[in-house]
Design a protein around this motif. Structure first.
Motif, PDB file in Angstrom:
ATOM      1  N   ALA A   1      -7.215   4.611  10.726  1.00  0.00           N
ATOM      2  CA  ALA A   1      -6.373   5.302   9.585  1.00  0.00           C
ATOM      3  C   ALA A   1      -6.806   6.420   9.676  1.00  0.00           C
ATOM      4  CB  ALA A   1      -6.187   4.217   7.688  1.00  0.00           C
TER       5      ALA A   1
ATOM      6  N   GLU B   1      -0.266   2.764   2.985  1.00  0.00           N
ATOM      7  CA  GLU B   1       0.608   4.131   2.696  1.00  0.00           C
ATOM      8  C   GLU B   1       1.999   3.580   1.654  1.00  0.00           C
ATOM      9  OE1 GLU B   1       1.589   7.700   5.248  1.00  0.00           O
ATOM     10  OE2 GLU B   1       0.935   6.480   7.048  1.00  0.00           O
ATOM     11  N   ARG B   2       2.798   2.702   1.858  1.00  0.00           N
ATOM     12  CA  ARG B   2       4.233   2.813   0.914  1.00  0.00           C
ATOM     13  C   ARG B   2       4.119   1.862  -0.848  1.00  0.00           C
ATOM     14  NH1 ARG B   2       6.102  -1.812  -0.125  1.00  0.00           N
ATOM     15  NH2 ARG B   2       5.172  -3.098   1.068  1.00  0.00           N
TER      16      ARG B   2
ATOM     17  N   TYR C   1      -7.179   4.493  -0.402  1.00  0.00           N
ATOM     18  CA  TYR C   1      -6.240   4.932  -0.199  1.00  0.00           C
ATOM     19  C   TYR C   1      -5.829   5.403   1.713  1.00  0.00           C
ATOM     20  CZ  TYR C   1      -7.306   9.380  -1.151  1.00  0.00           C
ATOM     21  OH  TYR C   1      -8.497  10.744  -1.583  1.00  0.00           O
TER      22      TYR C   1
ATOM     23  N   ASN D   1      -3.818   8.410   4.076  1.00  0.00           N
ATOM     24  CA  ASN D   1      -2.867   9.320   3.852  1.00  0.00           C
ATOM     25  C   ASN D   1      -1.864  10.031   5.139  1.00  0.00           C
ATOM     26  OD1 ASN D   1      -6.042  10.672   2.991  1.00  0.00           O
ATOM     27  ND2 ASN D   1      -4.251  11.670   1.933  1.00  0.00           N
ATOM     28  N   SER D   2      -2.863   9.459   6.174  1.00  0.00           N
ATOM     29  CA  SER D   2      -1.693   8.800   7.439  1.00  0.00           C
ATOM     30  C   SER D   2      -2.450   7.965   8.561  1.00  0.00           C
ATOM     31  CB  SER D   2      -1.640  10.444   8.480  1.00  0.00           C
ATOM     32  OG  SER D   2      -2.766  11.109   8.398  1.00  0.00           O
ATOM     33  N   SER D   3      -1.952   8.380   9.529  1.00  0.00           N
ATOM     34  CA  SER D   3      -2.600   7.061  10.780  1.00  0.00           C
ATOM     35  C   SER D   3      -2.214   8.010  12.004  1.00  0.00           C
ATOM     36  CB  SER D   3      -2.745   5.839  10.928  1.00  0.00           C
ATOM     37  OG  SER D   3      -0.867   5.764  11.256  1.00  0.00           O
TER      38      SER D   3
ATOM     39  N   GLY E   1      -2.022   2.187  -1.405  1.00  0.00           N
ATOM     40  CA  GLY E   1      -3.433   1.555  -0.710  1.00  0.00           C
ATOM     41  C   GLY E   1      -3.560  -0.117  -0.731  1.00  0.00           C
TER      42      GLY E   1
ATOM     43  N   TYR F   1      -1.262   0.331   8.786  1.00  0.00           N
ATOM     44  CA  TYR F   1      -1.261   1.501   7.812  1.00  0.00           C
ATOM     45  C   TYR F   1      -0.067   1.689   7.219  1.00  0.00           C
ATOM     46  CZ  TYR F   1      -5.082   1.659  11.291  1.00  0.00           C
ATOM     47  OH  TYR F   1      -5.505   0.977  12.633  1.00  0.00           O
ATOM     48  N   LYS F   2       1.309   2.073   8.113  1.00  0.00           N
ATOM     49  CA  LYS F   2       2.095   2.385   6.546  1.00  0.00           C
ATOM     50  C   LYS F   2       2.934   1.714   5.796  1.00  0.00           C
ATOM     51  CE  LYS F   2       3.395   5.191  10.346  1.00  0.00           C
ATOM     52  NZ  LYS F   2       2.833   7.221  10.098  1.00  0.00           N
TER      53      LYS F   2
END
Length: 472
Positions: free
Chosen positions: A469, A334-335, A364, A366-368, A338, A330-331
Protein backbone atom coordinates in the motif's frame (compact mmCIF):
# COMPACT_ATOMS: atom_id res chain seq x y z
CA UNK A 1 5.53 -39.02 -14.83
CA UNK A 2 2.13 -38.12 -13.39
CA UNK A 3 2.67 -40.51 -10.51
CA UNK A 4 6.11 -39.03 -9.87
CA UNK A 5 4.82 -35.46 -9.82
CA UNK A 6 1.97 -36.40 -7.53
CA UNK A 7 4.42 -38.15 -5.27
CA UNK A 8 6.73 -35.17 -5.12
CA UNK A 9 3.92 -32.91 -3.98
CA UNK A 10 3.48 -35.07 -0.86
CA UNK A 11 6.80 -33.85 0.54
CA UNK A 12 5.96 -31.29 3.19
CA UNK A 13 7.80 -29.63 5.14
CA UNK A 14 12.93 -32.66 12.29
CA UNK A 15 14.66 -33.15 15.08
CA UNK A 16 17.54 -34.37 12.87
CA UNK A 17 19.89 -31.60 11.75
CA UNK A 18 21.58 -32.14 8.38
CA UNK A 19 23.27 -30.18 5.63
CA UNK A 20 22.62 -32.87 3.07
CA UNK A 21 22.67 -30.77 -0.08
CA UNK A 22 24.36 -27.68 1.26
CA UNK A 23 27.38 -26.43 -0.69
CA UNK A 24 27.04 -29.25 -3.25
CA UNK A 25 27.21 -28.75 -7.02
CA UNK A 26 23.64 -29.05 -8.25
CA UNK A 27 23.01 -32.53 -9.63
CA UNK A 28 26.54 -33.74 -8.84
CA UNK A 29 27.79 -36.44 -6.51
CA UNK A 30 29.14 -35.67 -3.06
CA UNK A 31 30.79 -37.87 -0.42
CA UNK A 32 28.75 -39.35 2.42
CA UNK A 33 29.48 -37.38 5.59
CA UNK A 34 29.45 -38.58 9.18
CA UNK A 35 26.02 -36.97 9.58
CA UNK A 36 24.71 -38.84 6.54
CA UNK A 37 26.09 -42.12 7.87
CA UNK A 38 24.08 -41.62 11.06
CA UNK A 39 20.90 -40.73 9.16
CA UNK A 40 18.03 -43.16 8.74
CA UNK A 41 17.74 -43.11 4.94
CA UNK A 42 21.38 -44.11 4.32
CA UNK A 43 21.24 -46.82 6.97
CA UNK A 44 18.00 -48.07 5.44
CA UNK A 45 19.68 -48.11 2.03
CA UNK A 46 22.36 -50.40 3.46
CA UNK A 47 19.65 -52.66 4.89
CA UNK A 48 17.82 -52.76 1.56
CA UNK A 49 21.01 -53.61 -0.34
CA UNK A 50 21.73 -56.46 2.10
CA UNK A 51 18.18 -57.75 1.74
CA UNK A 52 18.37 -57.55 -2.06
CA UNK A 53 21.72 -59.33 -2.15
CA UNK A 54 20.36 -62.20 -0.09
CA UNK A 55 17.19 -62.34 -2.17
CA UNK A 56 18.91 -62.60 -5.54
CA UNK A 57 22.07 -64.48 -4.59
CA UNK A 58 22.26 -68.18 -5.47
CA UNK A 59 24.08 -68.93 -2.24
CA UNK A 60 22.29 -71.10 0.32
CA UNK A 61 23.76 -68.92 3.10
CA UNK A 62 22.85 -65.46 4.30
CA UNK A 63 25.40 -62.72 3.69
CA UNK A 64 25.98 -59.75 5.98
CA UNK A 65 27.60 -56.42 5.16
CA UNK A 66 31.01 -55.90 6.73
CA UNK A 67 31.24 -52.29 5.67
CA UNK A 68 30.74 -49.86 2.81
CA UNK A 69 33.46 -48.04 0.84
CA UNK A 70 33.62 -44.99 -1.45
CA UNK A 71 30.07 -43.93 -0.56
CA UNK A 72 28.53 -40.99 -2.43
CA UNK A 73 25.10 -39.41 -2.83
CA UNK A 74 23.46 -37.56 -5.68
CA UNK A 75 20.16 -35.71 -5.99
CA UNK A 76 18.05 -37.25 -8.75
CA UNK A 77 14.30 -37.86 -8.44
CA UNK A 78 15.10 -38.55 -4.80
CA UNK A 79 18.60 -39.38 -3.51
CA UNK A 80 20.86 -41.94 -5.20
CA UNK A 81 23.42 -43.59 -2.93
CA UNK A 82 26.34 -45.37 -4.59
CA UNK A 83 28.99 -47.33 -2.72
CA UNK A 84 30.98 -50.54 -2.71
CA UNK A 85 29.30 -53.06 -0.41
CA UNK A 86 31.66 -55.53 1.26
CA UNK A 87 29.72 -58.69 2.18
CA UNK A 88 30.76 -61.71 4.22
CA UNK A 89 29.16 -65.14 3.94
CA UNK A 90 27.66 -66.32 7.24
CA UNK A 91 26.95 -69.93 8.28
CA UNK A 92 23.23 -69.17 8.60
CA UNK A 93 21.20 -71.02 5.99
CA UNK A 94 18.43 -69.15 4.15
CA UNK A 95 16.11 -72.12 4.55
CA UNK A 96 16.11 -71.66 8.34
CA UNK A 97 14.06 -68.78 9.69
CA UNK A 98 15.98 -66.28 11.82
CA UNK A 99 14.97 -63.15 13.68
CA UNK A 100 16.80 -59.84 13.65
CA UNK A 101 19.54 -58.78 11.23
CA UNK A 102 21.97 -61.31 9.70
CA UNK A 103 24.88 -59.75 11.58
CA UNK A 104 23.12 -60.17 14.91
CA UNK A 105 22.22 -63.77 14.05
CA UNK A 106 25.68 -64.88 13.11
CA UNK A 107 28.39 -62.56 14.34
CA UNK A 108 29.52 -65.10 16.92
CA UNK A 109 29.49 -67.93 14.34
CA UNK A 110 31.52 -66.48 11.50
CA UNK A 111 34.36 -68.63 10.33
CA UNK A 112 37.77 -66.91 10.32
CA UNK A 113 38.08 -67.87 6.67
CA UNK A 114 34.55 -66.91 5.55
CA UNK A 115 34.26 -65.68 1.97
CA UNK A 116 34.30 -61.89 1.42
CA UNK A 117 32.68 -60.27 -1.63
CA UNK A 118 32.84 -56.74 -3.05
CA UNK A 119 29.81 -55.38 -4.94
CA UNK A 120 29.38 -51.97 -6.61
CA UNK A 121 25.84 -50.96 -5.69
CA UNK A 122 23.37 -48.16 -6.40
CA UNK A 123 20.13 -47.52 -4.52
CA UNK A 124 17.67 -44.66 -5.01
CA UNK A 125 15.68 -43.36 -2.02
CA UNK A 126 12.28 -41.86 -2.90
CA UNK A 127 10.56 -40.97 0.42
CA UNK A 128 7.24 -40.17 -1.27
CA UNK A 129 6.98 -43.56 -2.99
CA UNK A 130 5.03 -46.14 -1.03
CA UNK A 131 5.56 -48.95 -0.28
CA UNK A 132 8.85 -49.16 -2.28
CA UNK A 133 10.85 -46.19 -1.06
CA UNK A 134 14.20 -47.82 -1.90
CA UNK A 135 15.01 -49.13 -5.37
CA UNK A 136 18.17 -51.21 -5.56
CA UNK A 137 19.94 -51.60 -8.92
CA UNK A 138 20.41 -55.38 -9.21
CA UNK A 139 23.07 -55.17 -11.92
CA UNK A 140 25.76 -54.31 -9.36
CA UNK A 141 24.73 -57.17 -7.10
CA UNK A 142 24.99 -59.57 -10.01
CA UNK A 143 28.62 -58.53 -10.61
CA UNK A 144 29.96 -59.17 -7.11
CA UNK A 145 33.47 -60.60 -6.94
CA UNK A 146 34.97 -62.77 -4.21
CA UNK A 147 38.15 -60.98 -3.21
CA UNK A 148 39.57 -62.84 -0.20
CA UNK A 149 38.81 -64.64 3.04
CA UNK A 150 37.77 -62.92 6.25
CA UNK A 151 40.62 -62.00 8.57
CA UNK A 152 40.30 -63.27 12.11
CA UNK A 153 40.84 -59.77 13.56
CA UNK A 154 38.53 -57.96 11.15
CA UNK A 155 35.82 -56.00 13.02
CA UNK A 156 32.17 -56.31 12.00
CA UNK A 157 30.58 -52.93 11.39
CA UNK A 158 27.13 -54.14 12.31
CA UNK A 159 26.29 -50.88 14.04
CA UNK A 160 25.37 -49.31 10.68
CA UNK A 161 22.39 -51.66 10.54
CA UNK A 162 21.02 -50.86 13.99
CA UNK A 163 18.41 -48.18 14.51
CA UNK A 164 18.17 -47.32 10.84
CA UNK A 165 14.65 -48.59 10.28
CA UNK A 166 11.81 -46.12 9.79
CA UNK A 167 10.24 -47.28 13.08
CA UNK A 168 12.51 -44.74 14.78
CA UNK A 169 10.86 -41.85 12.92
CA UNK A 170 7.69 -40.57 14.57
CA UNK A 171 7.76 -42.97 17.55
CA UNK A 172 5.17 -42.62 20.31
CA UNK A 173 7.62 -40.92 22.68
CA UNK A 174 8.08 -38.16 20.11
CA UNK A 175 4.30 -37.93 19.72
CA UNK A 176 3.87 -37.66 23.51
CA UNK A 177 6.42 -34.82 23.59
CA UNK A 178 4.62 -33.14 20.69
CA UNK A 179 1.30 -33.30 22.58
CA UNK A 180 2.89 -31.87 25.72
CA UNK A 181 4.70 -29.06 23.90
CA UNK A 182 1.60 -27.90 22.04
CA UNK A 183 -1.09 -28.73 24.58
CA UNK A 184 -2.76 -31.28 22.30
CA UNK A 185 -5.80 -33.04 23.78
CA UNK A 186 -8.01 -35.34 21.71
CA UNK A 187 -11.69 -36.16 22.17
CA UNK A 188 -11.26 -39.92 22.31
CA UNK A 189 -8.70 -42.70 22.35
CA UNK A 190 -9.63 -43.56 18.78
CA UNK A 191 -9.01 -39.97 17.65
CA UNK A 192 -5.64 -39.93 19.42
CA UNK A 193 -4.61 -43.12 17.64
CA UNK A 194 -5.70 -41.62 14.31
CA UNK A 195 -3.66 -38.49 14.99
CA UNK A 196 -0.65 -40.59 15.98
CA UNK A 197 -0.82 -42.42 12.64
CA UNK A 198 -0.95 -39.06 10.83
CA UNK A 199 1.94 -37.81 12.98
CA UNK A 200 4.10 -40.81 12.07
CA UNK A 201 3.45 -40.30 8.37
CA UNK A 202 4.16 -36.58 8.66
CA UNK A 203 7.46 -37.15 10.45
CA UNK A 204 8.63 -39.26 7.49
CA UNK A 205 7.71 -36.37 5.17
CA UNK A 206 9.48 -33.89 7.45
CA UNK A 207 12.54 -36.14 7.46
CA UNK A 208 12.48 -36.17 3.66
CA UNK A 209 12.38 -32.35 3.61
CA UNK A 210 15.29 -32.32 6.05
CA UNK A 211 17.33 -34.60 3.80
CA UNK A 212 16.60 -32.61 0.65
CA UNK A 213 16.76 -29.03 1.90
CA UNK A 214 19.73 -26.97 0.66
CA UNK A 215 19.78 -24.68 3.67
CA UNK A 216 20.25 -25.38 7.37
CA UNK A 217 16.53 -25.47 8.18
CA UNK A 218 15.15 -27.96 10.67
CA UNK A 219 11.84 -29.66 9.97
CA UNK A 220 9.89 -31.80 12.39
CA UNK A 221 7.09 -31.85 14.94
CA UNK A 222 5.65 -28.37 14.46
CA UNK A 223 2.25 -27.43 15.87
CA UNK A 224 0.67 -28.80 12.66
CA UNK A 225 2.35 -32.23 12.76
CA UNK A 226 -0.90 -34.08 13.52
CA UNK A 227 -2.79 -32.68 10.52
CA UNK A 228 -3.11 -34.28 7.11
CA UNK A 229 -1.95 -32.24 4.15
CA UNK A 230 -5.58 -31.67 3.16
CA UNK A 231 -6.52 -30.45 6.65
CA UNK A 232 -3.54 -28.13 6.81
CA UNK A 233 -4.19 -26.60 3.40
CA UNK A 234 -7.93 -26.13 3.91
CA UNK A 235 -7.54 -24.55 7.36
CA UNK A 236 -4.46 -22.36 7.01
CA UNK A 237 -3.80 -21.62 3.34
CA UNK A 238 -5.59 -19.84 0.52
CA UNK A 239 -6.56 -21.20 -2.88
CA UNK A 240 -3.75 -20.80 -5.40
CA UNK A 241 -3.11 -17.11 -6.05
CA UNK A 242 -3.76 -15.61 -9.49
CA UNK A 243 -0.38 -14.10 -10.37
CA UNK A 244 -2.00 -11.76 -12.89
CA UNK A 245 -3.83 -9.88 -10.12
CA UNK A 246 -1.01 -7.51 -9.25
CA UNK A 247 -1.63 -3.79 -8.77
CA UNK A 248 -1.56 -2.00 -12.12
CA UNK A 249 0.92 0.59 -10.89
CA UNK A 250 4.53 -0.56 -10.68
CA UNK A 251 6.67 0.86 -7.90
CA UNK A 252 9.70 2.78 -9.07
CA UNK A 253 12.84 0.64 -8.89
CA UNK A 254 14.89 2.14 -6.07
CA UNK A 255 18.52 3.07 -6.38
CA UNK A 256 20.35 -0.08 -5.34
CA UNK A 257 23.56 1.48 -4.11
CA UNK A 258 25.37 -0.14 -1.19
CA UNK A 259 22.73 -1.89 0.88
CA UNK A 260 23.40 -2.83 4.50
CA UNK A 261 24.37 -6.46 5.05
CA UNK A 262 21.30 -6.92 7.21
CA UNK A 263 18.17 -4.90 7.92
CA UNK A 264 15.17 -5.52 10.18
CA UNK A 265 12.07 -3.30 10.46
CA UNK A 266 11.27 -4.93 13.80
CA UNK A 267 14.24 -3.09 15.26
CA UNK A 268 12.82 0.18 13.94
CA UNK A 269 9.42 -0.32 15.59
CA UNK A 270 7.45 -0.80 12.36
CA UNK A 271 6.16 -4.33 13.03
CA UNK A 272 3.40 -5.44 15.41
CA UNK A 273 3.51 -8.69 17.38
CA UNK A 274 3.03 -12.02 15.61
CA UNK A 275 -0.68 -12.80 15.30
CA UNK A 276 -2.59 -16.06 14.86
CA UNK A 277 -5.12 -16.52 12.08
CA UNK A 278 -6.44 -19.75 13.62
CA UNK A 279 -8.24 -22.19 11.33
CA UNK A 280 -9.44 -19.45 8.99
CA UNK A 281 -7.77 -19.04 5.57
CA UNK A 282 -7.27 -15.33 6.19
CA UNK A 283 -3.49 -15.17 5.68
CA UNK A 284 -4.05 -12.62 2.89
CA UNK A 285 -5.66 -10.24 5.40
CA UNK A 286 -2.73 -10.51 7.84
CA UNK A 287 -0.25 -9.93 5.03
CA UNK A 288 -2.21 -6.82 4.01
CA UNK A 289 -2.59 -5.32 7.48
CA UNK A 290 1.07 -6.03 8.29
CA UNK A 291 2.13 -4.06 5.26
CA UNK A 292 -0.18 -1.14 6.07
CA UNK A 293 0.90 -1.11 9.73
CA UNK A 294 4.47 -0.64 8.48
CA UNK A 295 3.51 2.02 5.96
CA UNK A 296 1.56 3.99 8.55
CA UNK A 297 4.42 3.82 11.04
CA UNK A 298 7.00 4.97 8.50
CA UNK A 299 4.90 7.81 7.13
CA UNK A 300 2.89 8.85 10.20
CA UNK A 301 5.34 7.84 12.95
CA UNK A 302 2.76 5.73 14.80
CA UNK A 303 2.39 1.94 14.99
CA UNK A 304 -1.28 0.93 14.95
CA UNK A 305 -2.47 -2.67 15.37
CA UNK A 306 -5.04 -3.05 12.58
CA UNK A 307 -8.12 -5.23 12.17
CA UNK A 308 -7.91 -8.32 9.98
CA UNK A 309 -11.49 -9.23 10.87
CA UNK A 310 -12.72 -6.11 9.07
CA UNK A 311 -11.21 -7.44 5.86
CA UNK A 312 -12.57 -10.96 6.45
CA UNK A 313 -16.10 -9.61 6.99
CA UNK A 314 -16.34 -6.49 4.83
CA UNK A 315 -14.11 -7.03 1.78
CA UNK A 316 -16.66 -7.72 -0.99
CA UNK A 317 -14.11 -8.96 -3.54
CA UNK A 318 -12.09 -11.45 -1.50
CA UNK A 319 -13.56 -14.52 0.19
CA UNK A 320 -12.85 -14.14 3.90
CA UNK A 321 -11.78 -17.46 5.44
CA UNK A 322 -11.76 -19.03 1.97
CA UNK A 323 -8.86 -16.89 0.76
CA UNK A 324 -8.05 -13.59 -0.90
CA UNK A 325 -5.34 -11.40 -2.36
CA UNK A 326 -3.60 -8.35 -0.84
CA UNK A 327 -3.69 -6.67 -4.26
CA UNK A 328 -7.50 -6.80 -4.14
CA UNK A 329 -7.71 -5.98 -0.42
CA UNK A 330 -5.94 -2.65 -0.95
CA UNK A 331 -8.67 -1.55 -3.36
CA UNK A 332 -11.37 -2.62 -0.92
CA UNK A 333 -9.71 -0.65 1.89
CA UNK A 334 -9.72 2.41 -0.35
CA UNK A 335 -13.43 1.81 -1.09
CA UNK A 336 -14.27 1.49 2.62
CA UNK A 337 -12.25 4.56 3.51
CA UNK A 338 -9.66 2.85 5.73
CA UNK A 339 -9.11 0.26 8.45
CA UNK A 340 -10.21 0.13 12.07
CA UNK A 341 -7.98 -0.84 14.98
CA UNK A 342 -7.77 -4.45 16.13
CA UNK A 343 -9.13 -3.37 19.51
CA UNK A 344 -12.22 -1.82 17.88
CA UNK A 345 -12.86 -4.74 15.52
CA UNK A 346 -11.25 -7.80 17.15
CA UNK A 347 -10.34 -10.95 15.31
CA UNK A 348 -12.80 -13.88 15.54
CA UNK A 349 -11.25 -16.32 13.06
CA UNK A 350 -14.47 -16.99 11.15
CA UNK A 351 -16.70 -15.25 8.63
CA UNK A 352 -18.97 -12.79 10.41
CA UNK A 353 -21.47 -10.09 9.46
CA UNK A 354 -19.69 -6.85 8.55
CA UNK A 355 -19.56 -4.41 11.49
CA UNK A 356 -17.44 -1.70 9.92
CA UNK A 357 -17.77 1.71 11.62
CA UNK A 358 -16.63 4.64 9.47
CA UNK A 359 -16.32 6.78 12.59
CA UNK A 360 -13.62 4.51 14.01
CA UNK A 361 -11.29 4.38 11.00
CA UNK A 362 -7.73 4.53 12.34
CA UNK A 363 -5.67 4.55 9.13
CA UNK A 364 -6.17 5.08 5.40
CA UNK A 365 -4.20 4.30 2.26
CA UNK A 366 -3.91 6.28 -0.98
CA UNK A 367 -2.98 3.59 -3.49
CA UNK A 368 -1.05 0.37 -3.96
CA UNK A 369 1.91 -0.74 -6.07
CA UNK A 370 3.54 -3.89 -7.41
CA UNK A 371 7.19 -4.30 -6.42
CA UNK A 372 9.97 -5.67 -8.63
CA UNK A 373 10.56 -9.43 -8.71
CA UNK A 374 14.32 -8.81 -8.63
CA UNK A 375 15.40 -9.66 -5.08
CA UNK A 376 18.13 -7.03 -4.95
CA UNK A 377 15.54 -4.42 -5.91
CA UNK A 378 13.16 -5.92 -3.32
CA UNK A 379 15.80 -5.52 -0.61
CA UNK A 380 16.45 -1.91 -1.64
CA UNK A 381 12.72 -1.13 -1.70
CA UNK A 382 12.27 -2.71 1.73
CA UNK A 383 15.08 -0.66 3.26
CA UNK A 384 13.76 2.56 1.77
CA UNK A 385 10.01 2.01 2.09
CA UNK A 386 9.03 -0.67 4.61
CA UNK A 387 7.83 -4.29 4.96
CA UNK A 388 6.58 -6.01 1.81
CA UNK A 389 3.42 -8.09 1.42
CA UNK A 390 4.19 -11.29 -0.52
CA UNK A 391 2.67 -14.59 -1.55
CA UNK A 392 4.59 -17.83 -1.09
CA UNK A 393 4.23 -21.55 -1.73
CA UNK A 394 3.77 -22.93 1.80
CA UNK A 395 4.68 -26.55 0.99
CA UNK A 396 7.75 -26.50 3.22
CA UNK A 397 6.13 -24.55 6.04
CA UNK A 398 3.91 -27.15 7.72
CA UNK A 399 6.85 -28.82 9.48
CA UNK A 400 9.31 -25.90 9.61
CA UNK A 401 11.04 -25.40 12.97
CA UNK A 402 14.02 -23.08 12.48
CA UNK A 403 16.99 -22.18 10.29
CA UNK A 404 17.17 -21.02 6.67
CA UNK A 405 14.68 -22.89 4.50
CA UNK A 406 15.84 -23.56 0.93
CA UNK A 407 13.74 -26.26 -0.77
CA UNK A 408 14.36 -27.32 -4.36
CA UNK A 409 11.87 -25.89 -6.86
CA UNK A 410 10.53 -29.33 -7.70
CA UNK A 411 9.24 -29.57 -4.10
CA UNK A 412 8.08 -25.94 -3.83
CA UNK A 413 6.74 -24.70 -7.16
CA UNK A 414 7.37 -20.93 -7.42
CA UNK A 415 4.23 -20.37 -9.49
CA UNK A 416 1.90 -22.09 -6.98
CA UNK A 417 1.42 -19.38 -4.35
CA UNK A 418 -1.08 -20.22 -1.62
CA UNK A 419 -0.09 -18.24 1.47
CA UNK A 420 0.20 -14.54 2.31
CA UNK A 421 3.04 -13.39 4.56
CA UNK A 422 5.16 -10.28 5.22
CA UNK A 423 8.87 -9.68 4.57
CA UNK A 424 10.14 -7.49 7.41
CA UNK A 425 13.89 -7.71 6.83
CA UNK A 426 16.85 -9.71 5.59
CA UNK A 427 20.24 -10.91 6.76
CA UNK A 428 23.27 -13.15 6.24
CA UNK A 429 24.26 -16.32 8.05
CA UNK A 430 27.85 -17.04 7.05
CA UNK A 431 27.63 -16.91 3.26
CA UNK A 432 23.88 -17.65 3.15
CA UNK A 433 21.55 -14.69 2.45
CA UNK A 434 18.01 -14.93 3.79
CA UNK A 435 14.72 -13.10 4.14
CA UNK A 436 12.98 -12.58 7.51
CA UNK A 437 9.29 -13.38 7.03
CA UNK A 438 6.52 -12.68 9.52
CA UNK A 439 3.86 -15.39 9.50
CA UNK A 440 0.38 -15.46 11.05
CA UNK A 441 0.34 -18.87 12.79
CA UNK A 442 1.24 -17.67 16.28
CA UNK A 443 4.56 -17.69 18.12
CA UNK A 444 4.56 -21.44 18.79
CA UNK A 445 5.20 -22.06 15.08
CA UNK A 446 8.63 -21.72 13.45
CA UNK A 447 11.18 -19.28 14.82
CA UNK A 448 8.82 -17.58 17.31
CA UNK A 449 6.37 -17.04 14.48
CA UNK A 450 8.96 -16.11 11.85
CA UNK A 451 10.25 -17.97 8.80
CA UNK A 452 13.79 -17.59 7.43
CA UNK A 453 13.96 -18.29 3.69
CA UNK A 454 16.91 -18.28 1.30
CA UNK A 455 17.28 -14.96 -0.53
CA UNK A 456 18.35 -14.72 -4.16
CA UNK A 457 16.73 -17.44 -6.27
CA UNK A 458 12.99 -16.91 -5.88
CA UNK A 459 12.62 -19.73 -3.36
CA UNK A 460 9.01 -20.97 -3.24
CA UNK A 461 7.92 -18.05 -5.44
CA UNK A 462 8.41 -15.43 -2.74
CA UNK A 463 9.27 -12.79 -5.37
CA UNK A 464 6.28 -13.40 -7.65
CA UNK A 465 3.58 -11.34 -5.90
CA UNK A 466 5.26 -8.51 -4.00
CA UNK A 467 3.00 -5.56 -3.23
CA UNK A 468 2.56 -2.62 -0.91
CA UNK A 469 0.00 0.00 0.00
CA UNK A 470 1.02 3.64 -0.24
CA UNK A 471 0.31 6.18 2.48
CA UNK A 472 0.82 9.90 1.90
Amino acid sequence: MTRLLLGLTLLLSVAISAHCLHNVVTGGKSPITAQDAEGGSFQNAITEVTRAYNTYSNSMFHHAMLRYEDAKKQVVAGIRYTFVAVFVETPCRKAVRHYGSPLRWCKEKLSPDAKVYRCPVSVVYRPWSSPRQYEVDRSGLESCQQTRRLKRSEPLQHQVLLGGDSHDIGHYGQFAEFKRAHGKVYASRAEEQRRFAIFRDNMKKAYAYQMLDRGDARYGASVFADLTQEEFRSRYLSPRWDLSRRPAEEAAVPTLGDLPTSFDWREKGAVTEVKNQGTCGSCWAFSTTGNIEGQWFINKKKLVDLSEQQLVDCDKVDEGCNGGLPSQAYKEIERMGGLMKESDYPYRGSDQKCQFNQGKVAVYINSSVAISKDEKAMAAWLVQNGPISIGINANAMQFYLSGISHPWKIFCNPSHLDHGVLIVGYGMKGTEPYWIIKNSWGTSWGNKGYYLVYRGDGTCGLNQMCTSAQVK
